[in-house]
Design a protein around this motif. Structure first.
Motif, mmCIF file in Angstrom:
data_model
loop_
_atom_site.group_PDB
_atom_site.id
_atom_site.type_symbol
_atom_site.label_atom_id
_atom_site.label_comp_id
_atom_site.label_asym_id
_atom_site.label_seq_id
_atom_site.Cartn_x
_atom_site.Cartn_y
_atom_site.Cartn_z
ATOM 1 N N THR A 146 2.678 -0.620 -12.410
ATOM 2 C CA THR A 146 1.502 -1.416 -12.041
ATOM 3 C C THR A 146 0.488 -1.509 -13.177
ATOM 4 O OG1 THR A 146 1.732 -0.885 -9.702
ATOM 5 C CG2 THR A 146 -0.463 -1.552 -10.457
ATOM 6 N N CYS A 147 0.174 -0.378 -13.789
ATOM 7 C CA CYS A 147 -0.893 -0.358 -14.792
ATOM 8 C C CYS A 147 -0.442 -0.844 -16.166
ATOM 9 C CB CYS A 147 -1.515 1.029 -14.858
ATOM 10 S SG CYS A 147 -2.329 1.476 -13.291
ATOM 11 N N ASN A 160 -0.549 3.455 -9.908
ATOM 12 C CA ASN A 160 0.899 3.417 -10.132
ATOM 13 C C ASN A 160 1.648 3.956 -8.916
ATOM 14 O OD1 ASN A 160 1.054 2.213 -12.675
ATOM 15 N ND2 ASN A 160 0.958 4.155 -13.771
ATOM 16 N N GLU A 161 1.154 5.041 -8.355
ATOM 17 C CA GLU A 161 1.812 5.654 -7.192
ATOM 18 C C GLU A 161 1.691 4.780 -5.951
ATOM 19 O OE1 GLU A 161 1.274 9.480 -4.180
ATOM 20 O OE2 GLU A 161 0.075 9.357 -6.015
ATOM 21 N N VAL A 162 0.472 4.339 -5.652
ATOM 22 C CA VAL A 162 0.233 3.623 -4.402
ATOM 23 C C VAL A 162 0.896 2.247 -4.412
ATOM 24 C CG1 VAL A 162 -1.529 2.557 -2.936
ATOM 25 C CG2 VAL A 162 -1.888 4.853 -3.861
ATOM 26 N N PHE A 163 0.752 1.498 -5.491
ATOM 27 C CA PHE A 163 1.333 0.161 -5.525
ATOM 28 C C PHE A 163 2.865 0.207 -5.510
ATOM 29 C CE2 PHE A 163 -2.923 -1.069 -6.973
ATOM 30 C CZ PHE A 163 -3.116 -2.212 -6.213
ATOM 31 N N LYS A 164 3.439 1.186 -6.179
ATOM 32 C CA LYS A 164 4.901 1.319 -6.153
ATOM 33 C C LYS A 164 5.388 1.556 -4.728
ATOM 34 C CE LYS A 164 8.763 3.971 -8.081
ATOM 35 N NZ LYS A 164 9.162 5.083 -8.991
ATOM 36 N N ALA A 165 4.694 2.437 -4.005
ATOM 37 C CA ALA A 165 5.088 2.744 -2.631
ATOM 38 C C ALA A 165 4.794 1.592 -1.674
ATOM 39 C CB ALA A 165 4.374 4.008 -2.156
ATOM 40 N N ALA A 166 3.705 0.864 -1.931
ATOM 41 C CA ALA A 166 3.314 -0.235 -1.045
ATOM 42 C C ALA A 166 4.178 -1.475 -1.249
ATOM 43 C CB ALA A 166 1.850 -0.584 -1.268
ATOM 44 N N LEU A 167 4.727 -1.638 -2.451
ATOM 45 C CA LEU A 167 5.540 -2.815 -2.771
ATOM 46 C C LEU A 167 7.037 -2.500 -2.762
ATOM 47 C CD1 LEU A 167 3.303 -4.307 -5.604
ATOM 48 C CD2 LEU A 167 3.682 -5.284 -3.323
ATOM 49 N N LEU A 184 -3.493 7.677 1.362
ATOM 50 C CA LEU A 184 -3.067 7.743 -0.034
ATOM 51 C C LEU A 184 -4.218 7.405 -0.980
ATOM 52 C CD1 LEU A 184 0.469 6.050 0.042
ATOM 53 C CD2 LEU A 184 -0.036 8.433 -0.554
ATOM 54 N N LEU A 185 -5.039 6.440 -0.583
ATOM 55 C CA LEU A 185 -6.139 5.995 -1.436
ATOM 56 C C LEU A 185 -7.306 6.979 -1.456
ATOM 57 C CD1 LEU A 185 -6.302 2.198 -0.520
ATOM 58 C CD2 LEU A 185 -5.682 3.151 -2.738
ATOM 59 N N THR A 186 -7.541 7.640 -0.355
ATOM 60 C CA THR A 186 -8.744 8.473 -0.245
ATOM 61 C C THR A 186 -8.444 9.966 -0.224
ATOM 62 O OG1 THR A 186 -8.693 8.358 2.178
ATOM 63 C CG2 THR A 186 -9.955 6.662 1.007
ATOM 64 N N GLY A 187 -7.197 10.342 -0.008
ATOM 65 C CA GLY A 187 -6.861 11.750 0.115
ATOM 66 C C GLY A 187 -6.655 12.439 -1.206
#
Length: 221
Positions: A146-147, A160-167, A184-187
């Protein structure tokens, strides 16, 4: 006839285009707020089904994102009747290919929407749909980290972690719903000032800064 309250402001697509794309801090805040909307909807068994940059209003008074909930069923019905060849590339593959919708489909659209309005790394901001379509390959998977595609500032590891998992192409392996996405975003420690500092330094200064990185982190805690 459907009558909705008028909300002064620009669509998220228009707002991002006027700024040449969103900076990482603003992208994170808008993304977090949209994830919170999905968390609420999914907790009530509602799938939005059409989360997109042209379906979110940035309210003029306070710059808060407002999600249109009045037309999602209309779009779901219309798009399901279209040939998949004309389905926008930011629609989740589970919808585009099989016509199925899940809460994880909303998560895919959240990630596609947010990436499409962020500042690109390799080119100028053009159009939200063109932007995101250039980020995925023929399998609907991310073409790169992502980045490496959009500017992430101090959020490199998180984005990188969140977008990979979300997509994730397979909906059973994707972030399952708004609650998991919001967590994932706030934890995690979302913003990393050290990473941002390092990415802004000239190459000949990175070695010294990197060696001191663990010391600075310890002092920040």
């Amino acid at each position: 006839m459907l009558v909705e309250e008028y909300v002064p402001g620009q669509t998220l697509a228009e707002y991002a285009a006027s700024k040449g794309g969103l900076d990482p801090d603003e992208a994170f805040e808008i993304g977090r707020k949209l994830a919170d909307v999905l968390r609420f909807l999914h907790s009530h068994g509602i799938i939005h089904s059409y989360l997109a940059a042209d379906n979110v209003i940035i309210r003029e008074a306070d710059k808060e994102p407002v999600v249109d909930l009045g037309i999602e069923e209309f779009y779901a019905r219309i798009i399901s009747e279209l040939n998949t060849a004309v389905t926008p590339c930011w629609m989740p593959p589970d919808w585009s290919i099989s016509g199925n919708l899940y809460s994880s489909s909303d998560v895919y659209m959240w990630a596609a929407t947010l990436m499409s309005v962020m500042k690109p790394r390799r080119c100028y901001f053009t159009d939200v749909c063109v932007n995101f379509c250039s980020y995925i390959d023929y399998r609907y998977a991310l073409a790169d980290e992502t980045c490496n595609l959009v500017k992430c500032g101090g959020y490199v590891a998180l984005f990188n972690e969140v977008f990979k998992a979300a997509l994730e192409v397979d909906p059973t392996k994707r972030v399952k719903d708004g609650a998991e996405l919001y967590s994932l975003l706030t934890g995690n420690a979302a913003y990393d000032p050290i990473t941002e500092m390092l990415t802004k330094q000239p190459a000949n200064r990175l070695r010294g800064l990197s060696s001191a990185k663990h010391v600075v982190r310890r002092r920040l805690k």
